[in-house]
Structure formats: structure tokens, C-alpha cells
Scaffold this motif. Structure first.
Motif, short mmCIF file in Angstrom:
data_model
loop_
_atom_site.label_atom_id
_atom_site.label_comp_id
_atom_site.label_asym_id
_atom_site.label_seq_id
_atom_site.Cartn_x
_atom_site.Cartn_y
_atom_site.Cartn_z
N GLY A 209 12.47 -52.48 98.18
CA GLY A 209 11.51 -51.86 97.26
C GLY A 209 12.15 -51.48 95.94
O GLY A 209 11.60 -51.72 94.86
N THR A 218 5.65 -52.87 92.72
CA THR A 218 5.74 -51.81 93.73
C THR A 218 5.61 -52.42 95.11
O THR A 218 4.56 -52.97 95.47
CB THR A 218 4.63 -50.76 93.51
OG1 THR A 218 4.78 -50.21 92.20
CG2 THR A 218 4.76 -49.64 94.54
N LEU A 219 6.67 -52.32 95.88
CA LEU A 219 6.68 -52.80 97.26
C LEU A 219 6.78 -51.57 98.16
O LEU A 219 7.76 -50.83 98.09
CB LEU A 219 7.89 -53.72 97.50
CG LEU A 219 8.03 -54.30 98.90
CD1 LEU A 219 6.97 -55.36 99.16
CD2 LEU A 219 9.44 -54.90 99.08
N GLU A 222 10.28 -48.43 102.37
CA GLU A 222 11.11 -47.25 102.12
C GLU A 222 12.02 -46.99 103.31
O GLU A 222 11.73 -47.40 104.43
CB GLU A 222 10.22 -46.02 101.91
CG GLU A 222 9.34 -45.70 103.10
CD GLU A 222 8.54 -44.42 102.93
OE1 GLU A 222 8.53 -43.87 101.82
OE2 GLU A 222 7.96 -43.98 103.93
N SER A 307 7.44 -49.91 106.47
CA SER A 307 6.38 -50.63 105.76
C SER A 307 5.04 -50.27 106.40
O SER A 307 5.00 -49.85 107.56
CB SER A 307 6.62 -52.14 105.85
OG SER A 307 6.64 -52.55 107.21
N ILE A 366 1.20 -56.31 97.38
CA ILE A 366 2.14 -55.60 96.50
C ILE A 366 1.53 -55.52 95.10
O ILE A 366 0.61 -56.24 94.78
CB ILE A 366 3.54 -56.23 96.45
CG1 ILE A 366 3.50 -57.66 95.86
CG2 ILE A 366 4.18 -56.24 97.81
CD1 ILE A 366 4.88 -58.26 95.66
#
Length: 366
Positions: A209, A218-219, A222, A307, A366
């Protein structure tokens, strides 16, 4: 894809390694980059159960990848062992789930998906796993669930890649961004300087990300911290994997027992904590009381690539030519790796895909 193309892969965990392994026979050159040492992040830290912890709680997209991978793992391990001499140790022990709140859903899923999961009497579980703790009343069991010894899998894949003349590996080589020309990516900026490629593949796990952010994209991937502990017991101490209250015990062939895992949103902090150690020890003793007298020989933390719904991103980045994703596997990277990397190679190379690629496509996500 024309044979002469050079593919740059960013991220050397199991997903990156297996992506490189699958692409290498079909492209001119593969360059694999990792910010530290190969496979030392999520791939090294995980438990290696070759099944989602609760497979019935996932979407059909995850199930499709999991089933293909579970069926493929034994032959992948055998192929790697024969070619490298390093055994990934795919160890089929079966798995008991204890006192599940959603047992009915699990059994309905197994019937629907034709998987060998069934309810068993708790006394049968104790007969099969004599060290199991006394505090459980219900069990379901799936006999064909295996675990893979993930550090050995990483070592085996690395050895296989090093033996290929058209694969170059750069460790300790952090990527800071992409080289662009118009709407196309031409390579990456790295600690070793610019590295050009006809195609760039992002397999950077929890770091994916942040890298895509450098392109203004923006992916939603995290880091999600997970802590594990390791005991050393006799080789035949624990005959099956067991799971209760979100915690599991995994036996390795040599008697090492893994207990995991926490789920923590702490950014990129990988510091093992005393609180987690005590919590994991308590879970270990509840599952297997004899571990109260066993020595903890390891305690570590890893960062999973979290995700939405645990559905990975596999395919081309929309609007950016030459950039591809194979990332965001959350808790199931080791489980889903063979299918994800086969599917990725199929999509990149324009072959008939082993699984419908639509649910994983980055376009629209995304």
C-alpha cells in the motif's frame, strides 16, 4: 508476452518467490528485490496451516484459491525437495476445531464444498490427541489439513531460484518508488539505483500500500501484527493441529509446537510484547496442559498484509501500464500462494487461468 521481456518483482516473501519461480521459464529475465532478507517478514513468521483458520467464514473467492492450493501443495513441495534438497515439510496432521460457535455453518459449508470435515465425539478427539486439555465439549475434524514449515519453504524456493540462470535476486534492496513515463511504469527506484523492467510486479505484502501511494493510488493493504510462540517437545507429542477460541497449536515433524496468534493493529511495529507472550502461554496451556512444563524456545511477531475480506489483489493496476499486483493475502498468504501465483502467471502471460481471475482483479478495487 514476448519471451524477451524483463520482469521486476518487488518483495521476496513466499508470494514474490513463487511468482518469480512460475514466471522464470516464460520470460527472458526476472529480477527479484527485497527490502531485507528473503521471506523474513510475514512468510517466516506465520504458522503455515494449509487452510484458512475458519474456511467457512470466507468468500468463495478465498475458498477457490485455498482449495486449489491445498490440492497442489504436496506436489510443489516434492518438486522443490527433489530439485533443491531442502524439504518444505508439508506435514498432513488433520485439524480439530473445538467448541465452535458456528459449528452448524462449518458443517454446512463442508457438505456444500465437498470437503472432509465432520463432527466427532470429544472422546474421539482425546483418543487421537491424548495431550488435549479437558475443558472442551465439542469437536469437528478435517483429516487432510496439512501444515508447511514456512522457513523451509522460503529456503527451498530461494535455492530453486538461485539455480535458474535468468533470475537475479537483490536482498537488502529497498524500493522507494517507481520510474514512470506518461501512464506507464518503466521500473523502480531502489537502494541500488534505478532498475528497469518491461513489467513490474508488486508482491510486497504489508508494504504494498505504501509503495502504491507513491503513484497517488490507494490500496487498502495495511500491516496487521501477529505474535507467535514456539515450544520444543518430543517428535510424537502432538498428533494433530488443534484450534479453539481463535488460537491454534501446530506440530512440526521434529516436535516443535507453534502457538498463535495475536491480531494487532500497531502499524509497522514488530516488537514482541510481554502481554502477548502471557496471553499465548495461557492459550497454549488451555489447549495442551502439558505445555505448562515445556520451555518457550521462541517468541516473535510478523506483519500480515491486511486487506478487505482477505481477498488478494491479483492482476494489472488499472491506468498504469506495466504495473501488476499480487498482494493483500492477509492471514492466508501461505495457504493461497500456489494458486495465487499460478493465477498471476496465467494472467500476465495471457494463458487460460486456473481460476476465474475476476474477484481478484485490482480494477474497481483500488
Amino acid at each position: 508476452m514476448a519471451k524477451q521481456e524483463q520482469v521486476v518483482i518487488v518483495g521476496g516473501g513466499v508470494i514474490g518467490l513463487l511468482t518469480a519461480f512460475n514466471l522464470a521459464p516464460h520470460v527472458e529475465r526476472v529480477i527479484l528485490l527485497d527490502r531485507s532478507s528473503l521471506g523474513q517478514e510475514s512468510s517466516w513468521a506465520g504458522g503455515g496451516i494449509v487452510s484458512p483458520l475458519y474456511p467457512w467464514r470466507y468468500s468463495p473467492a478465498v475458498t477457490a484459491l485455498a482449495h486449489w492450493s491445498q490440492d497442489f501443495y504436496p506436489q510443489l513441495a516434492e518438486r522443490l525437495f527433489v530439485s533443491t534438497g531442502v524439504d518444505p515439510e508439508v506435514h498432513t496432521t488433520g485439524l480439530y476445531w473445538l467448541d465452535l460457535e458456528d459449528e452448524a455453518e462449518a458443517l454446512a459449508w463442508a457438505q456444500r464444498e465437498n470437503r472432509p470435515l465432520s463432527a466427532v465425539d470429544i472422546s474421539a478427539a482425546h483418543d487421537h490427541v491424548p495431550v488435549l486439555g479437558p475443558g472442551f465439549s465439542r469437536a469437528i475434524y478435517m483429516a487432510d489439513v496439512a501444515n508447511v514449515r514456512n522457513p523451509r519453504l522460503v529456503k527451498s524456493l530461494k535455492a530453486a531460484l538461485l539455480a535458474l540462470p535468468n533470475v537475479t535476486i537483490h536482498e537488502q534492496c529497498e524500493v522507494s518508488g517507481f520510474i514512470r513515463q506518461g501512464e506507464r511504469v518503466l521500473g523502480v527506484e531502489s537502494a541500488s539505483g534505478p532498475i528497469l523492467g518491461d513489467q513490474v510486479v508488486l508482491t510486497a505484502g504489508a508494504w504494498s500500500g505504501d509503495l502504491l501511494n507513491t503513484l497517488g493510488l490507494t490500496l487498502p493493504v495495511e500491516p496487521v501484527k501477529g505474535q507467535m510462540i514456539l515450544y520444543k517437545c518430543e517428535a510424537d507429542f502432538l498428533s494433530s493441529m488443534v484450534l479453539a477460541k481463535g488460537r491454534y497449536a501446530i506440530p512440526r515433524r521434529d516436535g516443535h509446537i507453534l502457538i498463535g496468534s495475536t491480531l494487532e493493529h500497531e502499524g509497522f511495529d514488530k516488537t514482541p510484547t510481554e502481554n502477548a507472550l502471557e496471553s499465548l502461554k495461557a492459550s497454549a496451556v488451555e489447549l495442551i496442559p502439558a505445555l505448562a512444563d515445556a520451555e518457550v524456545v521462541g517468541h516473535w511477531a510478523g506483519l500480515r498484509p491486511g486487506s478487505p475480506e482477505g481477498i488478494p489483489y491479483i492482476g494489472a493496476v488499472p491506468g498504469v501500464g506495466g504495473l501488476w499486483l499480487n498482494c493483500g493475502h492477509y492471514r492466508n498468504g501461505l495457504v493461497l500462494a500456489p494458486a495465487s501465483c499460478q493465477l498471476f502467471a496465467d494472467v500476465l502471460l495471457g494463458r487460460e487461468p486456473v481460476i476465474d481471475p475476476a474477484p481478484y482483479a485490482p480494477a474497481g478495487r483500488i
